[in-house]
Design a protein around this motif. Structure first.
Motif, mmCIF file in Angstrom:
data_model
loop_
_atom_site.group_PDB
_atom_site.id
_atom_site.type_symbol
_atom_site.label_atom_id
_atom_site.label_comp_id
_atom_site.label_asym_id
_atom_site.label_seq_id
_atom_site.Cartn_x
_atom_site.Cartn_y
_atom_site.Cartn_z
ATOM 1 N N ALA A 92 93.296 15.535 72.326
ATOM 2 C CA ALA A 92 93.888 16.896 72.774
ATOM 3 C C ALA A 92 94.733 17.856 71.691
ATOM 4 C CB ALA A 92 94.620 17.149 73.847
ATOM 5 N N ASP A 93 94.480 18.619 71.303
ATOM 6 C CA ASP A 93 95.509 18.848 70.205
ATOM 7 C C ASP A 93 96.428 19.810 70.641
ATOM 8 O OD1 ASP A 93 92.887 20.207 68.573
ATOM 9 O OD2 ASP A 93 92.793 21.375 69.904
ATOM 10 N N LEU A 94 96.580 19.783 71.885
ATOM 11 C CA LEU A 94 98.811 19.953 72.491
ATOM 12 C C LEU A 94 98.492 19.293 74.213
ATOM 13 C CD1 LEU A 94 98.726 22.524 74.259
ATOM 14 C CD2 LEU A 94 98.467 23.939 72.094
ATOM 15 N N PHE A 95 99.161 18.633 73.871
ATOM 16 C CA PHE A 95 99.655 18.568 76.103
ATOM 17 C C PHE A 95 100.794 20.132 75.824
ATOM 18 C CE2 PHE A 95 99.987 13.616 74.740
ATOM 19 C CZ PHE A 95 98.814 13.795 74.652
ATOM 20 N N VAL A 96 100.191 20.024 77.427
ATOM 21 C CA VAL A 96 101.420 21.105 78.396
ATOM 22 C C VAL A 96 102.560 20.574 79.473
ATOM 23 C CG1 VAL A 96 101.467 23.445 78.858
ATOM 24 C CG2 VAL A 96 100.566 22.963 77.104
ATOM 25 N N VAL A 97 103.185 20.056 79.749
ATOM 26 C CA VAL A 97 103.799 19.503 80.526
ATOM 27 C C VAL A 97 104.693 20.548 81.884
ATOM 28 C CG1 VAL A 97 105.981 17.666 81.080
ATOM 29 C CG2 VAL A 97 104.375 17.086 79.243
ATOM 30 N N VAL A 98 104.396 20.419 83.015
ATOM 31 C CA VAL A 98 105.311 21.480 83.808
ATOM 32 C C VAL A 98 105.327 20.385 84.783
ATOM 33 C CG1 VAL A 98 105.353 23.400 85.152
ATOM 34 C CG2 VAL A 98 103.999 23.154 82.760
ATOM 35 N N ALA A 99 106.918 20.434 84.847
ATOM 36 C CA ALA A 99 107.145 19.137 86.375
ATOM 37 C C ALA A 99 106.334 18.123 86.823
ATOM 38 C CB ALA A 99 107.203 20.370 87.791
ATOM 39 N N TYR A 100 106.162 17.299 85.604
ATOM 40 C CA TYR A 100 105.104 15.892 85.467
ATOM 41 C C TYR A 100 106.173 15.450 86.683
ATOM 42 C CZ TYR A 100 103.138 12.075 84.737
ATOM 43 O OH TYR A 100 101.975 10.902 85.042
ATOM 44 N N GLY A 101 107.146 14.737 86.311
ATOM 45 C CA GLY A 101 107.973 13.976 87.023
ATOM 46 C C GLY A 101 108.723 12.718 86.264
ATOM 47 N N ARG A 102 107.808 13.065 85.091
ATOM 48 C CA ARG A 102 107.939 10.760 84.095
ATOM 49 C C ARG A 102 108.249 11.579 82.963
ATOM 50 N NH1 ARG A 102 102.941 7.167 86.543
ATOM 51 N NH2 ARG A 102 105.030 6.271 88.367
ATOM 52 N N ILE A 103 110.069 11.048 82.193
ATOM 53 C CA ILE A 103 109.836 11.273 80.757
ATOM 54 C C ILE A 103 108.193 10.176 79.732
ATOM 55 C CG2 ILE A 103 110.839 10.742 79.395
ATOM 56 C CD1 ILE A 103 113.418 10.520 80.784
ATOM 57 N N LEU A 104 107.669 11.547 78.999
ATOM 58 C CA LEU A 104 106.367 10.941 78.543
ATOM 59 C C LEU A 104 107.218 10.159 76.931
ATOM 60 C CD1 LEU A 104 105.549 13.109 79.980
ATOM 61 C CD2 LEU A 104 103.619 13.994 77.502
ATOM 62 N N PRO A 105 107.320 8.401 76.873
ATOM 63 C CA PRO A 105 107.749 8.204 75.708
ATOM 64 C C PRO A 105 106.462 8.598 74.048
ATOM 65 C CG PRO A 105 105.276 6.858 76.965
ATOM 66 C CD PRO A 105 106.139 8.280 77.173
ATOM 67 N N GLN A 106 108.223 8.147 73.425
ATOM 68 C CA GLN A 106 107.618 9.349 71.851
ATOM 69 C C GLN A 106 106.565 9.548 71.640
ATOM 70 O OE1 GLN A 106 110.050 10.913 70.394
ATOM 71 N NE2 GLN A 106 108.365 12.293 69.370
ATOM 72 N N ARG A 107 105.325 7.886 71.215
ATOM 73 C CA ARG A 107 104.228 7.248 71.093
ATOM 74 C C ARG A 107 103.578 8.602 71.843
ATOM 75 N NH1 ARG A 107 105.248 3.426 74.407
ATOM 76 N NH2 ARG A 107 103.519 3.117 75.791
ATOM 77 N N LEU A 108 103.426 8.626 72.983
ATOM 78 C CA LEU A 108 102.985 9.943 73.438
ATOM 79 C C LEU A 108 103.105 11.664 73.280
ATOM 80 C CD1 LEU A 108 102.464 9.036 77.233
ATOM 81 C CD2 LEU A 108 101.485 8.544 74.779
ATOM 82 N N LEU A 109 104.286 11.736 73.034
ATOM 83 C CA LEU A 109 105.068 12.825 72.204
ATOM 84 C C LEU A 109 104.086 13.133 71.137
ATOM 85 C CD1 LEU A 109 108.321 13.305 73.348
ATOM 86 C CD2 LEU A 109 106.253 14.233 74.475
ATOM 87 N N ASP A 110 104.174 12.562 70.363
ATOM 88 C CA ASP A 110 103.210 12.551 68.998
ATOM 89 C C ASP A 110 101.769 12.832 68.387
ATOM 90 O OD1 ASP A 110 105.763 12.196 67.871
ATOM 91 O OD2 ASP A 110 105.609 9.775 67.680
#
Length: 327
Positions: A92-110
């Motif tokens: 993916a070039d980018l992630f879009v997060v809308v009311a997913y319900g869980r915190i994304l860890p930093q390694r996924l944000l990167d």
């Protein structure tokens, strides 16, 4: 603060997007992403038991993504090597997060080269957290809004690409306001995605000193205290509708109270003829209850084990005489 392009008719460059979301609030944003990018996958919460039969029920986002023909994954945890590998494989070039319900860890944000982005239902930095829509009502705000934010490790602390305000109506509930903000957030996301995709987006840091929090609601947040002005009680009741629902104790059992209307203007100095929590009777507006300032009528009631019904229908079969005090 506004942002993004107003031209939403032509698709953006074909960036590859993974969308994270679960409830109905996220569905309009999912469709906006699908209309303007290459949506390669959707991540949603696992199916959960729901209804009286407790049969597994899919999240609204999963249902919508399936209808769009987009693959859906539903990991129990994002903090496993398997989940990280699956997400990395989408390229993916980018992630879009809308009311997913869980915190994304930093390694996924990167992972995505264009970053992770979030649609948040408040005018940041106000109301950071899990329940901004509910708390905007409970706290008596006159307006709220949506923000498109680049995500970082902190709780809704990232820089903002675009925001748009929305007045709160006197009869808004958390349910009705959620529907309005879902549509507004999807529109703002669709307008902002082209600038994100081609690197033209302008980010504004949040004023962290002005931040307020909007923690997740619990069932206890539904309890109404009538020792406050009627307008404050009304705002509280609307902020917890539909969940957990406003309630007070009637003979030791919870009575749920919906669709409030202030019947006396405590701002003008008018006090109801009763002590806080005292039932004043059934009026055309509903079951009327005295507050510390003014009174409030509830058009709909719900007894334990029963469905939500008009107040007159409930009281026809379950008398609540004037003078009864709700706790």
């Amino acid at each position: 603060m506004e942002g993004g392009s107003r031209n939403v008719e032509s698709p953006v460059t074909p960036v590859r997007v993974v969308f994270f979301g679960s409830p109905a609030f996220a569905v309009p944003s999912l469709r906006a992403v699908a209309a303007g990018t290459t949506l390669v996958a959707v991540v949603s919460q696992p199916d959960r038991p729901a209804g009286r039969g407790q049969a597994p029920s899919p999240p609204a986002v999963k249902v919508a993504a399936t209808a769009l023909g987009v693959p859906v994954i539903q990991p129990e945890s994002l903090r496993t090597p398997e989940a990280e590998a699956a997400l990395a494989a989408f390229g993916a070039d980018l992630f879009v997060v809308v009311a997913y319900g869980r915190i994304l860890p930093q390694r996924l944000l990167d992972l995505p080269r264009l970053g992770p982005w979030n649609v948040h239902a408040s005018l940041l930095p106000r109301l950071r957290g899990a329940a901004p829509i509910q708390w905007s009502l409970i706290r008596g705000d006159s307006e709220t809004g949506v923000a498109v934010m680049r995500m970082e490790a902190g709780l809704d602390t990232g820089p903002v690409a675009a925001m748009r305000a929305l007045p709160i109506a006197d009869d808004d509930t958390a349910g009705s306001l959620s529907d309005k903000l879902a549509a507004l957030g999807a529109a703002l996301l669709g307008e902002t995605l082209p600038a994100i995709a081609d690197g033209r987006v302008t980010l504004t840091p949040q004023e962290h000193a002005a931040a307020t929090l909007a923690p997740m609601l619990t069932k206890a947040d539904g309890h109404l205290g009538f020792d406050r002005p009627a307008r404050v009680v009304s705002a509280h009741a609307r902020g917890v509708d539909p969940w957990p629902g406003a309630s007070a104790l009637l003979d030791g059992a919870p009575l749920k109270l919906f669709t409030p209307r202030v019947t006396d203007d405590e701002v003008g100095g008018v006090r109801s003829q009763g002590r806080p929590g005292e039932v004043l009777g059934l009026r055309p507006e509903g079951l009327t209850i005295a507050c510390a300032g003014g009174a409030i009528a509830f058009a709909e009631l719900q007894l334990p084990g029963r469905r939500r019904m008009p107040a007159a229908a409930v009281l026809a079969g379950h008398r609540i005489p004037a003078g009864t005090v709700l706790a």
